[in-house]
Design a protein around this motif. Structure first.
Motif, PDB file in Angstrom:
ATOM      1  N   ASP A  94     -36.069  16.057  11.983  1.00  0.00           N
ATOM      2  CA  ASP A  94     -35.535  15.865  10.627  1.00  0.00           C
ATOM      3  C   ASP A  94     -34.167  16.535  10.470  1.00  0.00           C
ATOM      4  O   ASP A  94     -33.878  17.153   9.447  1.00  0.00           O
ATOM      5  N   GLU A  95     -33.332  16.393  11.494  1.00  0.00           N
ATOM      6  CA  GLU A  95     -31.994  16.967  11.444  1.00  0.00           C
ATOM      7  C   GLU A  95     -31.048  16.015  10.713  1.00  0.00           C
ATOM      8  O   GLU A  95     -31.244  14.799  10.735  1.00  0.00           O
ATOM      9  N   PRO A  96     -30.012  16.527  10.079  1.00  0.00           N
ATOM     10  CA  PRO A  96     -29.063  15.657   9.372  1.00  0.00           C
ATOM     11  C   PRO A  96     -28.394  14.676  10.331  1.00  0.00           C
ATOM     12  O   PRO A  96     -28.021  15.040  11.448  1.00  0.00           O
ATOM     13  N   MET A  97     -28.270  13.462   9.891  1.00  0.00           N
ATOM     14  CA  MET A  97     -27.610  12.408  10.676  1.00  0.00           C
ATOM     15  C   MET A  97     -26.955  11.466   9.675  1.00  0.00           C
ATOM     16  O   MET A  97     -27.627  10.945   8.786  1.00  0.00           O
ATOM     17  N   ASP A  98     -25.652  11.252   9.821  1.00  0.00           N
ATOM     18  CA  ASP A  98     -24.932  10.458   8.822  1.00  0.00           C
ATOM     19  C   ASP A  98     -24.306   9.195   9.389  1.00  0.00           C
ATOM     20  O   ASP A  98     -24.313   8.149   8.748  1.00  0.00           O
ATOM     21  N   LEU A  99     -23.741   9.295  10.578  1.00  0.00           N
ATOM     22  CA  LEU A  99     -23.090   8.153  11.223  1.00  0.00           C
ATOM     23  C   LEU A  99     -23.623   8.017  12.643  1.00  0.00           C
ATOM     24  O   LEU A  99     -23.904   9.015  13.313  1.00  0.00           O
ATOM     25  N   ILE A 100     -23.748   6.762  13.100  1.00  0.00           N
ATOM     26  CA  ILE A 100     -24.248   6.506  14.444  1.00  0.00           C
ATOM     27  C   ILE A 100     -23.333   5.486  15.116  1.00  0.00           C
ATOM     28  O   ILE A 100     -23.069   4.421  14.558  1.00  0.00           O
ATOM     29  N   ALA A 101     -22.835   5.823  16.307  1.00  0.00           N
ATOM     30  CA  ALA A 101     -22.055   4.888  17.127  1.00  0.00           C
ATOM     31  C   ALA A 101     -22.986   4.321  18.193  1.00  0.00           C
ATOM     32  O   ALA A 101     -23.676   5.079  18.880  1.00  0.00           O
ATOM     33  N   ILE A 102     -22.993   2.989  18.337  1.00  0.00           N
ATOM     34  CA  ILE A 102     -23.970   2.347  19.217  1.00  0.00           C
ATOM     35  C   ILE A 102     -23.437   1.007  19.703  1.00  0.00           C
ATOM     36  O   ILE A 102     -22.615   0.373  19.035  1.00  0.00           O
ATOM     37  N   TRP A 103     -23.895   0.565  20.876  1.00  0.00           N
ATOM     38  CA  TRP A 103     -23.601  -0.780  21.383  1.00  0.00           C
ATOM     39  C   TRP A 103     -24.564  -1.754  20.722  1.00  0.00           C
ATOM     40  O   TRP A 103     -25.747  -1.455  20.555  1.00  0.00           O
ATOM     41  N   ASN A 104     -24.067  -2.936  20.332  1.00  0.00           N
ATOM     42  CA  ASN A 104     -24.940  -3.865  19.612  1.00  0.00           C
ATOM     43  C   ASN A 104     -26.151  -4.301  20.434  1.00  0.00           C
ATOM     44  O   ASN A 104     -27.202  -4.618  19.876  1.00  0.00           O
ATOM     45  N   GLY A 105     -26.047  -4.266  21.753  1.00  0.00           N
ATOM     46  CA  GLY A 105     -27.200  -4.613  22.587  1.00  0.00           C
ATOM     47  C   GLY A 105     -28.312  -3.589  22.532  1.00  0.00           C
ATOM     48  O   GLY A 105     -29.465  -3.896  22.865  1.00  0.00           O
ATOM     49  N   ASN A 106     -27.997  -2.363  22.113  1.00  0.00           N
ATOM     50  CA  ASN A 106     -29.022  -1.319  21.984  1.00  0.00           C
ATOM     51  C   ASN A 106     -29.641  -1.257  20.593  1.00  0.00           C
ATOM     52  O   ASN A 106     -30.639  -0.555  20.389  1.00  0.00           O
ATOM     53  N   MET A 107     -29.062  -1.966  19.647  1.00  0.00           N
ATOM     54  CA  MET A 107     -29.531  -1.842  18.265  1.00  0.00           C
ATOM     55  C   MET A 107     -30.974  -2.338  18.045  1.00  0.00           C
ATOM     56  O   MET A 107     -31.703  -1.752  17.240  1.00  0.00           O
ATOM     57  N   PRO A 108     -31.445  -3.381  18.751  1.00  0.00           N
ATOM     58  CA  PRO A 108     -32.832  -3.812  18.523  1.00  0.00           C
ATOM     59  C   PRO A 108     -33.859  -2.716  18.810  1.00  0.00           C
ATOM     60  O   PRO A 108     -34.846  -2.587  18.089  1.00  0.00           O
ATOM     61  N   TYR A 109     -33.633  -1.926  19.846  1.00  0.00           N
ATOM     62  CA  TYR A 109     -34.568  -0.848  20.167  1.00  0.00           C
ATOM     63  C   TYR A 109     -34.593   0.186  19.047  1.00  0.00           C
ATOM     64  O   TYR A 109     -35.658   0.589  18.566  1.00  0.00           O
ATOM     65  N   TYR A 110     -33.434   0.610  18.601  1.00  0.00           N
ATOM     66  CA  TYR A 110     -33.362   1.659  17.580  1.00  0.00           C
ATOM     67  C   TYR A 110     -33.664   1.128  16.178  1.00  0.00           C
ATOM     68  O   TYR A 110     -33.969   1.905  15.277  1.00  0.00           O
ATOM     69  N   LYS A 111     -33.596  -0.188  16.026  1.00  0.00           N
ATOM     70  CA  LYS A 111     -33.935  -0.777  14.726  1.00  0.00           C
ATOM     71  C   LYS A 111     -35.388  -0.468  14.364  1.00  0.00           C
ATOM     72  O   LYS A 111     -35.736  -0.329  13.183  1.00  0.00           O
ATOM     73  N   ASP A 112     -36.251  -0.336  15.366  1.00  0.00           N
ATOM     74  CA  ASP A 112     -37.661  -0.033  15.112  1.00  0.00           C
ATOM     75  C   ASP A 112     -37.845   1.339  14.464  1.00  0.00           C
ATOM     76  O   ASP A 112     -38.893   1.613  13.876  1.00  0.00           O
TER      77      ASP A 112
END
Length: 432
Positions: A94-112
């Protein structure tokens, strides 16, 4: 009756105002005339944390293109870069997180993990103009969400191009590659510079990796909406056959197909006439003794002037952020004309509609002054259907099938049918 009530209310407010005024000490009432006014109160200092998944931003680029310009426009916003921060661990803790830089091909995994904020309402609230972006890029990001939401903004486009070694073409008296070539044209040209001379095996064309040939046809192996393999089809068959025809040029097949670094073979060994791949300009900048140039990526006849799908570096706002409006202000600065032009000149290709950003690409880097950089932009990215979280593992299976086909172990139909079956079994197993 209503007028009497309003009159009474006004008298109460006026009396309260007079009492407050009388109770003030003389020195307080004669101070700063703006004291106490909301408009003059400086905003509270805010520290935002920016995580990245993969190494998409260097410390220098982060400081030049984000931290420093944001601090200049919004002095109360400080951004802390977490280049090696683990997003999953941060969520658990539960650490603060405001912005995330990511490759669009990795977004489906983290979308979960449900961590990507819908950008559109924030953009509307802050009057942030989304029409300035390449709309195909925005559509590619929307395709990744379940409801067609804009869950990030593209800050860099990965392009494809055909690079060539001028010395090899000069040695054999063969004309240089040119813009507008099809794969068939490129393969024919490769035949003319594939030979052994002076004990050196010169190979005409290295396609680098199978995905370089798949993506211009908008093929990403697993359907991102259904999580089913879609490789057993005519388009995949066409790509396999084109790929095999490259390796079937006598003398053009390396000891191991799709193994090792094709970029090393081009820049270090210097025995490759042409390489069709992604942006390797940073690597070429570090190889001053290689006499190279670049032209438009080869096209399929049915898809002229098209290279790989929208391959994007994306910045999004974390759903867990407690400072979403401030995070949106960071994006406002990053995607301003000034910073996007600075980014383009420095070598991070923007994903904006206005052609001035492409025209400015690499202008500040003298090593590229005499190169045909603008040839790259004669092609456009292919539409990108939604990626699946199984993409990476499925890709390995498909590449293995392609190698078996190239080496003659299987025919094209068998290779694709078996790859299709293996990918679906993998997905079924992963789901269990």
């Amino acid at each position: 009756m209503k007028r009497k009530q309003i009159h009474t209310a006004l008298m109460v407010l006026l009396s309260a105002s007079l009492i407050a005024s009388c109770s003030s000490r003389p020195e307080e009432s004669q101070g700063d005339p703006g004291a106490g006014e909301t408009a003059s109160k400086p905003p509270e200092p805010v520290t935002l944390k920016m995580y990245q998944i993969q190494s998409l931003w260097t410390e220098q680029d982060f400081n030049t293109l984000i931290a420093e310009p944001v601090k200049k426009k919004y002095p109360h916003i400080t951004i802390e870069f977490m280049p090696k921060g683990n997003v999953e661990q941060a969520l658990v803790a539960d650490e603060p997180m405001d912005l995330i830089a990511i490759w669009n091909g990795n977004m489906p995994y983290y979308k979960d993990f449900d961590i990507f904020e819908n950008i559109s309402p924030l953009a509307e609230k802050l009057k942030f103009d989304l029409s300035r972006f390449d709309q195909g890029a925005l559509d590619s990001i929307k395709a990744l969400s379940d409801q067609g939401e804009l869950i990030g903004l593209p800050n860099m486009l990965q392009f494809n191009a055909l690079y060539y070694n001028k010395e090899i073409f000069d040695r054999f008296g063969v004309p240089y590659p040119k813009d507008g070539m099809t794969w068939e044209d490129t393969i024919e040209l490769a035949r003319k510079v594939t030979r052994t001379e002076g004990g050196v095996e010169y190979r005409g064309l290295d396609p680098d990796y199978l995905t370089r040939m798949l993506t211009p046809m908008s093929l990403n192996i697993v359907d991102g909406k259904t999580d089913k393999s879609n490789v057993n089809s005519e388009n995949y068959k066409k790509v396999f056959e084109i790929g095999k025809s490259i390796y079937d040029i006598e003398g053009n097949r390396p000891p191991e197909v799709m193994k090792g670094s094709a970029v090393d073979r081009f820049t270090k060994d210097k025995n490759i006439g042409m390489i069709s791949t992604i942006n390797i300009l940073d690597r070429l900048k570090q190889t001053p003794d290689l006499n190279w140039d670049v032209v438009q990526f080869p096209s399929y006849k049915e898809r002229p002037n098209t290279y790989g799908m929208y391959d994007l570096h994306v910045i999004t706002i974390a759903k867990t952020s407690k400072h979403k409006e401030e995070a949106m202000k960071v994006l406002e600065v990053l995607f301003s004309d000034e910073i996007q032009l600075l980014s383009s000149k420095a070598g991070k290709l923007p994903v904006m509609k206005d052609p001035k950003y492409n025209q400015a690409y690499l202008q500040d880097i003298p090593e590229f002054k005499d190169k045909r950089i603008q040839s790259i932009f004669k092609s456009k990215p292919a539409p990108a259907p939604a990626y699946s979280k199984y993409y990476s593992k499925a890709r390995g299976i498909l590449v293995s099938g392609f190698i078996e086909y190239v080496e003659g172990a299987k025919d094209v139909n068998t290779a694709l049918r078996e790859a299709d079956e293996k990918i679906n079994k993998l997905i079924e197993s992963e789901n269990k």
